[in-house]
Design an enzyme around this catalytic site. Structure first.
Site, PDB file in Angstrom:
ATOM      1  N   MET A  11       0.861  -1.190   0.000  1.00  0.00           N
ATOM      2  CA  MET A  11       0.000   0.000   0.000  1.00  0.00           C
ATOM      3  C   MET A  11       0.892   1.233   0.000  1.00  0.00           C
ATOM      4  O   MET A  11       1.778   1.342   0.853  1.00  0.00           O
ATOM      5  CB  MET A  11      -0.860  -0.025   1.271  1.00  0.00           C
ATOM      6  CG  MET A  11      -1.695   1.228   1.475  1.00  0.00           C
ATOM      7  SD  MET A  11      -2.738   1.117   2.960  1.00  0.00           S
ATOM      8  CE  MET A  11      -1.539   1.514   4.244  1.00  0.00           C
ATOM      9  N   ALA A  13       2.197   4.450   1.236  1.00  0.00           N
ATOM     10  CA  ALA A  13       2.004   4.959   2.600  1.00  0.00           C
ATOM     11  C   ALA A  13       1.215   6.266   2.614  1.00  0.00           C
ATOM     12  O   ALA A  13       0.411   6.514   3.511  1.00  0.00           O
ATOM     13  CB  ALA A  13       3.370   5.174   3.257  1.00  0.00           C
ATOM     14  N   GLY A  15      -1.514   8.781   0.983  1.00  0.00           N
ATOM     15  CA  GLY A  15      -2.663   8.802   0.072  1.00  0.00           C
ATOM     16  C   GLY A  15      -3.374  10.138   0.154  1.00  0.00           C
ATOM     17  O   GLY A  15      -3.079  10.964   1.019  1.00  0.00           O
ATOM     18  N   GLY A  17      -6.811  12.035   1.015  1.00  0.00           N
ATOM     19  CA  GLY A  17      -8.109  11.917   1.678  1.00  0.00           C
ATOM     20  C   GLY A  17      -9.125  12.812   0.987  1.00  0.00           C
ATOM     21  O   GLY A  17      -8.759  13.842   0.414  1.00  0.00           O
ATOM     22  N   ASP A  42      -8.167   7.647  -0.379  1.00  0.00           N
ATOM     23  CA  ASP A  42      -9.018   7.171   0.718  1.00  0.00           C
ATOM     24  C   ASP A  42     -10.363   7.883   0.669  1.00  0.00           C
ATOM     25  O   ASP A  42     -10.441   9.097   0.882  1.00  0.00           O
ATOM     26  CB  ASP A  42      -8.361   7.456   2.075  1.00  0.00           C
ATOM     27  CG  ASP A  42      -9.306   7.096   3.219  1.00  0.00           C
ATOM     28  OD1 ASP A  42      -9.549   5.891   3.416  1.00  0.00           O
ATOM     29  OD2 ASP A  42      -9.833   8.004   3.890  1.00  0.00           O
ATOM     30  N   TYR A  47     -18.933   9.654   2.647  1.00  0.00           N
ATOM     31  CA  TYR A  47     -18.482  10.961   2.146  1.00  0.00           C
ATOM     32  C   TYR A  47     -19.296  11.414   0.928  1.00  0.00           C
ATOM     33  O   TYR A  47     -19.192  12.571   0.516  1.00  0.00           O
ATOM     34  CB  TYR A  47     -16.993  10.947   1.746  1.00  0.00           C
ATOM     35  CG  TYR A  47     -16.032  10.616   2.870  1.00  0.00           C
ATOM     36  CD1 TYR A  47     -16.446  10.607   4.205  1.00  0.00           C
ATOM     37  CD2 TYR A  47     -14.702  10.313   2.600  1.00  0.00           C
ATOM     38  CE1 TYR A  47     -15.566  10.279   5.216  1.00  0.00           C
ATOM     39  CE2 TYR A  47     -13.815   9.999   3.615  1.00  0.00           C
ATOM     40  CZ  TYR A  47     -14.254   9.974   4.918  1.00  0.00           C
ATOM     41  OH  TYR A  47     -13.377   9.656   5.916  1.00  0.00           O
ATOM     42  N   LYS A  72     -14.746   2.873   2.788  1.00  0.00           N
ATOM     43  CA  LYS A  72     -15.224   2.439   4.105  1.00  0.00           C
ATOM     44  C   LYS A  72     -16.713   2.130   4.066  1.00  0.00           C
ATOM     45  O   LYS A  72     -17.468   2.808   3.361  1.00  0.00           O
ATOM     46  CB  LYS A  72     -14.995   3.558   5.145  1.00  0.00           C
ATOM     47  CG  LYS A  72     -13.629   4.199   5.079  1.00  0.00           C
ATOM     48  CD  LYS A  72     -13.385   5.239   6.152  1.00  0.00           C
ATOM     49  CE  LYS A  72     -12.087   5.980   5.878  1.00  0.00           C
ATOM     50  NZ  LYS A  72     -12.190   7.040   4.874  1.00  0.00           N
ATOM     51  N   HIS A 105     -15.980   1.747   8.991  1.00  0.00           N
ATOM     52  CA  HIS A 105     -15.718   3.167   9.274  1.00  0.00           C
ATOM     53  C   HIS A 105     -15.541   3.442  10.770  1.00  0.00           C
ATOM     54  O   HIS A 105     -14.770   4.313  11.160  1.00  0.00           O
ATOM     55  CB  HIS A 105     -16.868   4.017   8.727  1.00  0.00           C
ATOM     56  CG  HIS A 105     -16.488   5.413   8.388  1.00  0.00           C
ATOM     57  ND1 HIS A 105     -16.890   6.049   7.243  1.00  0.00           N
ATOM     58  CD2 HIS A 105     -15.727   6.318   9.038  1.00  0.00           C
ATOM     59  CE1 HIS A 105     -16.398   7.278   7.205  1.00  0.00           C
ATOM     60  NE2 HIS A 105     -15.688   7.461   8.292  1.00  0.00           N
TER      61      HIS A 105
HETATM   62  P1  NAP Z   1      -6.276  16.681   7.259  1.00  0.00           P
HETATM   63  O1  NAP Z   1      -5.956  15.947   6.040  1.00  0.00           O
HETATM   64  O2  NAP Z   1      -5.356  16.574   8.426  1.00  0.00           O
HETATM   65  O3  NAP Z   1      -6.451  18.246   6.941  1.00  0.00           O
HETATM   66  C1  NAP Z   1      -7.284  18.670   5.917  1.00  0.00           C
HETATM   67  C2  NAP Z   1      -7.421  20.183   6.035  1.00  0.00           C
HETATM   68  O4  NAP Z   1      -6.152  20.786   5.888  1.00  0.00           O
HETATM   69  C3  NAP Z   1      -8.309  20.766   4.984  1.00  0.00           C
HETATM   70  O5  NAP Z   1      -8.992  21.860   5.563  1.00  0.00           O
HETATM   71  C4  NAP Z   1      -7.310  21.265   3.921  1.00  0.00           C
HETATM   72  O6  NAP Z   1      -7.855  22.349   3.201  1.00  0.00           O
HETATM   73  C5  NAP Z   1      -6.142  21.679   4.781  1.00  0.00           C
HETATM   74  N1  NAP Z   1      -4.826  21.489   4.164  1.00  0.00           N
HETATM   75  C6  NAP Z   1      -4.442  20.474   3.338  1.00  0.00           C
HETATM   76  N2  NAP Z   1      -3.142  20.564   3.044  1.00  0.00           N
HETATM   77  C7  NAP Z   1      -2.677  21.664   3.677  1.00  0.00           C
HETATM   78  C8  NAP Z   1      -1.405  22.264   3.749  1.00  0.00           C
HETATM   79  N3  NAP Z   1      -0.364  21.749   3.107  1.00  0.00           N
HETATM   80  N4  NAP Z   1      -1.279  23.403   4.490  1.00  0.00           N
HETATM   81  C9  NAP Z   1      -2.358  23.930   5.132  1.00  0.00           C
HETATM   82  N5  NAP Z   1      -3.599  23.385   5.107  1.00  0.00           N
HETATM   83  C10 NAP Z   1      -3.751  22.255   4.389  1.00  0.00           C
HETATM   84  O7  NAP Z   1      -7.719  16.310   7.816  1.00  0.00           O
HETATM   85  P2  NAP Z   1      -8.891  15.308   7.421  1.00  0.00           P
HETATM   86  O8  NAP Z   1      -9.489  15.655   6.130  1.00  0.00           O
HETATM   87  O9  NAP Z   1      -9.760  15.251   8.618  1.00  0.00           O
HETATM   88  O10 NAP Z   1      -8.178  13.881   7.316  1.00  0.00           O
HETATM   89  C11 NAP Z   1      -7.645  13.353   6.117  1.00  0.00           C
HETATM   90  C12 NAP Z   1      -8.470  12.218   5.589  1.00  0.00           C
HETATM   91  O11 NAP Z   1      -8.656  11.215   6.594  1.00  0.00           O
HETATM   92  C13 NAP Z   1      -9.901  12.588   5.234  1.00  0.00           C
HETATM   93  O12 NAP Z   1     -10.004  13.340   4.053  1.00  0.00           O
HETATM   94  C14 NAP Z   1     -10.531  11.236   5.150  1.00  0.00           C
HETATM   95  O13 NAP Z   1     -10.161  10.579   3.952  1.00  0.00           O
HETATM   96  C15 NAP Z   1      -9.907  10.575   6.371  1.00  0.00           C
HETATM   97  N6  NAP Z   1     -10.731  10.709   7.601  1.00  0.00           N
HETATM   98  C16 NAP Z   1     -11.224   9.579   8.153  1.00  0.00           C
HETATM   99  C17 NAP Z   1     -11.991   9.637   9.298  1.00  0.00           C
HETATM  100  C18 NAP Z   1     -12.496   8.371   9.899  1.00  0.00           C
HETATM  101  O14 NAP Z   1     -13.354   8.408  10.792  1.00  0.00           O
HETATM  102  N7  NAP Z   1     -12.029   7.226   9.468  1.00  0.00           N
HETATM  103  C19 NAP Z   1     -12.292  10.868   9.899  1.00  0.00           C
HETATM  104  C20 NAP Z   1     -11.769  12.025   9.304  1.00  0.00           C
HETATM  105  C21 NAP Z   1     -10.985  11.924   8.179  1.00  0.00           C
HETATM  106  P3  NAP Z   1      -7.781  22.457   1.582  1.00  0.00           P
HETATM  107  O15 NAP Z   1      -8.576  21.313   1.025  1.00  0.00           O
HETATM  108  O16 NAP Z   1      -8.385  23.787   1.318  1.00  0.00           O
HETATM  109  O17 NAP Z   1      -6.320  22.384   1.228  1.00  0.00           O
END
Ligand code: NAP
Length: 294
Positions: A11, A13, A15, A17, A42, A47, A72, A105
């Site tokens: 996989m 490492a 990806g 989201g 992912d 979603y 998920k 999930h």
């Molecule tokens: P994250 O990836 O930690 O952060 C995303 C946020 O950061 C968005 O607001 C994005 O805005 C911004 N961002 C992205 N790159 C940046 C950078 N280089 N500098 C500054 N800001 C940046 O948070 P997440 O979306 O919660 O987590 C990632 C993925 O994990 C999700 O998309 C999803 O696939 C998965 N997830 C799973 C669960 C679960 O329960 N299993 C829960 C939450 C998330 P922009 O889009 O405007 O760049």
């Protein structure tokens, strides 16, 4: 950088989201990411953008086998037959014939028997070759213990909230004890700053001074430092962005190395405070969300 899962499947490492990626932005984000070099996406039934993820993969022109597709099953589809059908819905929307990784999930704490039945369906899908690996998300050590007692296949992945302010060392230890890869959601701390979310501690990890100092020393951004911190400690990370510059920034993490003291400084930032939902809290409204047919 690839991670070998406990069943031998590899996989990527890192990806992309797509939680909270609006459907109309998702196709482009996925296409941009794949053109940038990402090979792992992912998504999740919940979603509402699996169809757009599939379109982005096709638009990239890459072969299906070049992209690691993870999705998920939502809790309202838990149960043996329901979860088998959740696979039909997912592949139908994504427009693919198999999934690389299918995970539950979250645990349904008040209906754990349904969670077990859902996982048994994942085992069937794995045995049939309809998925290449199976796993879980938001499973705490006691959920894992219950699951392992009742099922055969050890999950390949446990996807959990994990960023410098919340590192869940107990879950990471339980995962590694069983050869389960810990995959970080909110790997750059999205849940500590995305708008409209409450939470007990909304200190924005992206603005942490210790991370800023390390980033400055390497000529990198805080997001890049956090991603490097995950990768160097053997975790998978799936940062979300729909912005092409930030999608590229988050993938530009393979040309520098954090020192052991730097990793230690970041590990020491843990507050022990969860920002996301408590996996042990039974929330009935989760079951009200209906995942549409493909
Ligand atoms: P994250 O990836 O930690 O952060 C995303 C946020 O950061 C968005 O607001 C994005 O805005 C911004 N961002 C992205 N790159 C940046 C950078 N280089 N500098 C500054 N800001 C940046 O948070 P997440 O979306 O919660 O987590 C990632 C993925 O994990 C999700 O998309 C999803 O696939 C998965 N997830 C799973 C669960 C679960 O329960 N299993 C829960 C939450 C998330 P922009 O889009 O405007 O760049």
């Amino acid at each position: 950088m690839d991670i070998t899962l406990n069943n031998g499947v590899t996989m990527p490492a890192l990806g992309l989201g797509v939680f909270q990626s609006a459907p109309e932005e998702t196709t482009t984000a996925v296409e941009v990411a794949l053109n940038t070099g990402y090979r792992h996406i992912d998504t999740a039934a919940a979603y509402g953008n699996e169809r757009e993820v599939g379109n982005g993969i096709r638009n990239s022109g890459l072969s299906r086998s070049d992209v690691f597709v993870e999705t998920k099953v939502w809790v309202s589809d838990y149960g043996y037959d329901q979860t088998l059908h959740a696979w039909d819905k997912a592949v139908g929307k994504l427009g693919v014939e198999y999934l690389d990784l299918l995970i539950l999930h979250q645990p349904a704490p008040d209906r754990f028997e349904k969670t077990i039945d859902a996982y048994k369906a994942l085992e069937t899908l794995l045995a049939d070759g309809r998925v290449r690996a199976i796993g879980v998300s938001n499973f705490m050590p006691h959920h894992l213990k219950q699951l392992l007692e009742a099922t055969e296949v050890i999950p390949a992945v446990n996807q959990i909230e994990l960023h410098p302010y919340f590192t869940q060392q107990d879950v990471q230890a339980a995962d590694s004890e069983h050869g389960i890869i810990t995959q970080a959601w909110s790997p750059i701390g999205g849940i500590t700053f995305y708008p409209g979310w409450g939470g007990k501690d909304r200190r924005n990890v992206m603005q942490d001074p210790a991370i800023a100092a390390i980033a400055h020393a390497h000529g990198k951004s805080p997001a890049q430092v956090m991603l490097r911190w995950h990768l160097q400690q053997g975790r998978s990370a799936i940062p979300k962005s729909t912005n092409p510059d930030r999608i590229a920034e988050n993938f530009d993490v393979f040309d520098f190395e954090l020192s052991p003291p730097e990793l230690g400084v970041i590990n020491a930032l843990d507050t022990g405070v969860r920002n996301g939902p408590d996996p042990d809290e039974a929330r009935e409204e989760r079951f009200a969300m209906v995942i549409t047919e493909a």
